[in-house]
Design a protein around this motif. Structure first.
Motif, PDB file in Angstrom:
ATOM      1  N   TYR A 132     -10.499 -19.243  -8.565  1.00  0.00           N
ATOM      2  CA  TYR A 132     -10.632 -17.801  -8.639  1.00  0.00           C
ATOM      3  C   TYR A 132     -11.729 -17.347  -7.682  1.00  0.00           C
ATOM      4  CZ  TYR A 132     -10.918 -13.128 -10.597  1.00  0.00           C
ATOM      5  OH  TYR A 132     -10.894 -11.771 -10.764  1.00  0.00           O
TER       6      TYR A 132
ATOM      7  N   TYR B  59     -13.227 -20.724 -11.687  1.00  0.00           N
ATOM      8  CA  TYR B  59     -11.845 -20.876 -12.139  1.00  0.00           C
ATOM      9  C   TYR B  59     -11.500 -19.805 -13.162  1.00  0.00           C
ATOM     10  CZ  TYR B  59     -13.056 -25.482 -10.370  1.00  0.00           C
ATOM     11  OH  TYR B  59     -13.511 -26.508  -9.584  1.00  0.00           O
ATOM     12  N   GLU B  60     -10.212 -19.539 -13.268  1.00  0.00           N
ATOM     13  CA  GLU B  60      -9.706 -18.712 -14.355  1.00  0.00           C
ATOM     14  C   GLU B  60      -8.778 -19.576 -15.187  1.00  0.00           C
ATOM     15  OE1 GLU B  60      -7.024 -15.508 -13.234  1.00  0.00           O
ATOM     16  OE2 GLU B  60      -6.339 -16.622 -11.493  1.00  0.00           O
ATOM     17  N   PHE B  61      -8.808 -19.366 -16.483  1.00  0.00           N
ATOM     18  CA  PHE B  61      -7.925 -20.061 -17.419  1.00  0.00           C
ATOM     19  C   PHE B  61      -7.059 -18.999 -18.066  1.00  0.00           C
ATOM     20  CE2 PHE B  61      -7.673 -21.720 -21.989  1.00  0.00           C
ATOM     21  CZ  PHE B  61      -6.476 -22.391 -21.748  1.00  0.00           C
ATOM     22  N   PHE B  62      -5.735 -19.141 -17.912  1.00  0.00           N
ATOM     23  CA  PHE B  62      -4.840 -18.128 -18.459  1.00  0.00           C
ATOM     24  C   PHE B  62      -3.569 -18.750 -19.012  1.00  0.00           C
ATOM     25  CE2 PHE B  62      -3.867 -18.505 -13.941  1.00  0.00           C
ATOM     26  CZ  PHE B  62      -2.487 -18.567 -13.903  1.00  0.00           C
TER      27      PHE B  62
ATOM     28  N   ILE C 233     -16.488 -12.176 -11.601  1.00  0.00           N
ATOM     29  CA  ILE C 233     -16.261 -12.671 -12.961  1.00  0.00           C
ATOM     30  C   ILE C 233     -17.179 -12.006 -13.980  1.00  0.00           C
ATOM     31  CG2 ILE C 233     -15.370 -14.886 -12.165  1.00  0.00           C
ATOM     32  CD1 ILE C 233     -18.073 -16.106 -13.022  1.00  0.00           C
TER      33      ILE C 233
ATOM     34  N   ARG D 275      -5.412 -13.737 -19.484  1.00  0.00           N
ATOM     35  CA  ARG D 275      -6.590 -14.483 -19.049  1.00  0.00           C
ATOM     36  C   ARG D 275      -7.507 -14.723 -20.241  1.00  0.00           C
ATOM     37  NH1 ARG D 275      -8.600 -11.522 -14.518  1.00  0.00           N
ATOM     38  NH2 ARG D 275      -7.193 -12.690 -13.206  1.00  0.00           N
TER      39      ARG D 275
ATOM     40  N   GLU E   6     -12.779 -13.717 -22.755  1.00  0.00           N
ATOM     41  CA  GLU E   6     -12.092 -12.478 -23.102  1.00  0.00           C
ATOM     42  C   GLU E   6     -12.763 -11.941 -24.356  1.00  0.00           C
ATOM     43  OE1 GLU E   6      -9.222 -10.004 -25.266  1.00  0.00           O
ATOM     44  OE2 GLU E   6      -9.884 -11.982 -25.912  1.00  0.00           O
TER      45      GLU E   6
ATOM     46  N   PHE F 199     -13.130 -17.077 -17.622  1.00  0.00           N
ATOM     47  CA  PHE F 199     -13.550 -17.561 -16.310  1.00  0.00           C
ATOM     48  C   PHE F 199     -14.553 -18.686 -16.563  1.00  0.00           C
ATOM     49  CE2 PHE F 199     -12.887 -12.970 -15.205  1.00  0.00           C
ATOM     50  CZ  PHE F 199     -11.845 -13.161 -14.314  1.00  0.00           C
TER      51      PHE F 199
ATOM     52  N   LYS G 131       0.296 -12.887 -17.178  1.00  0.00           N
ATOM     53  CA  LYS G 131      -0.776 -13.811 -17.534  1.00  0.00           C
ATOM     54  C   LYS G 131      -1.728 -13.141 -18.501  1.00  0.00           C
ATOM     55  CE  LYS G 131      -2.945 -14.336 -13.288  1.00  0.00           C
ATOM     56  NZ  LYS G 131      -4.028 -14.678 -12.351  1.00  0.00           N
TER      57      LYS G 131
ATOM     58  N   SER H  86       0.618 -18.158 -19.529  1.00  0.00           N
ATOM     59  CA  SER H  86       1.825 -17.503 -19.044  1.00  0.00           C
ATOM     60  C   SER H  86       2.977 -18.103 -19.852  1.00  0.00           C
ATOM     61  CB  SER H  86       1.974 -17.777 -17.543  1.00  0.00           C
ATOM     62  OG  SER H  86       3.044 -17.036 -17.017  1.00  0.00           O
TER      63      SER H  86
END
Length: 175
Positions: A44, A92-95, A48, A107, A125, A110, A105, A97
């Motif tokens: 990413y 990084y982003e963690f999401f 953030i 999310r 989040e 981060f 997505k 889908s």
């Protein structure tokens, strides 16, 4: 000339970096949902954390102070140029889908860390942060080591909010 290196390096070392740990959890979640939910950890490059875009008057102040700095002596510490270069951290982003909605997505968080892996900064989040907070921690976590990371990651992945999102993605797939 003789080899002066006394240390033997383990080139097969499998250090458990935060990204790798999270990617392993993504594999488990994907398998548990029969491939319906697609969790991902991706590089990413954006912001953030919340930030402020300065107005015109703030930019004028900055320009004036930059101009004044041209006429002031400045001490440079050479140590800032030694050691870790490319000071941009790994972000990084963690999401989540799903199979039938690949462009959607949700999310989760981060993550940002340096080459050593820790300390690790996690920006969660808001709904997840509110659920797992048992103190006035907010949504930004500073994680000192792998044990702390595993502890907070367990709370995140097992939170009601993440469970609800996973179930909604499965339900939408099944409808």
């Amino acid at each position: 000339m003789e080899n002066l290196l006394e240390v033997q390096y383990d080139v097969d070392s499998r250090a458990e970096m935060p990204k790798k740990i999270l990617e392993e959890q993504c594999v488990y979640l994907n398998k548990m949902t029969n491939g319906i939910v697609i969790p991902r950890v991706a590089d990413y490059a954006g912001q953030i954390e919340s930030y402020v875009i300065p107005g015109v008057s703030d930019r004028l102040k900055t320009t004036t102070s930059q101009f004044n700095e041209l006429f002031e002596d400045k001490k440079i510490d050479i140590q800032t140029d030694l050691g870790e270069m490319g000071k941009e951290p790994f972000t990084y982003e963690f999401f989540l889908s799903s199979k039938n909605m690949p462009d959607y997505k949700f999310r989760i968080m981060f993550m940002k860390n340096g080459i050593m892996g820790y300390p690790l900064k996690i920006i969660l989040e808001e709904g997840i942060a509110e659920e797992i907070n048992h103190s006035d921690h907010g949504y930004i976590y500073s994680v000192k080591n792998q044990a702390e990371f595993l502890d907070i990651l367990r709370k995140i992945l097992n939170s009601e909010r993440v469970t609800e999102i996973v179930m909604r993605l499965i339900q939408m797939y099944n409808n």
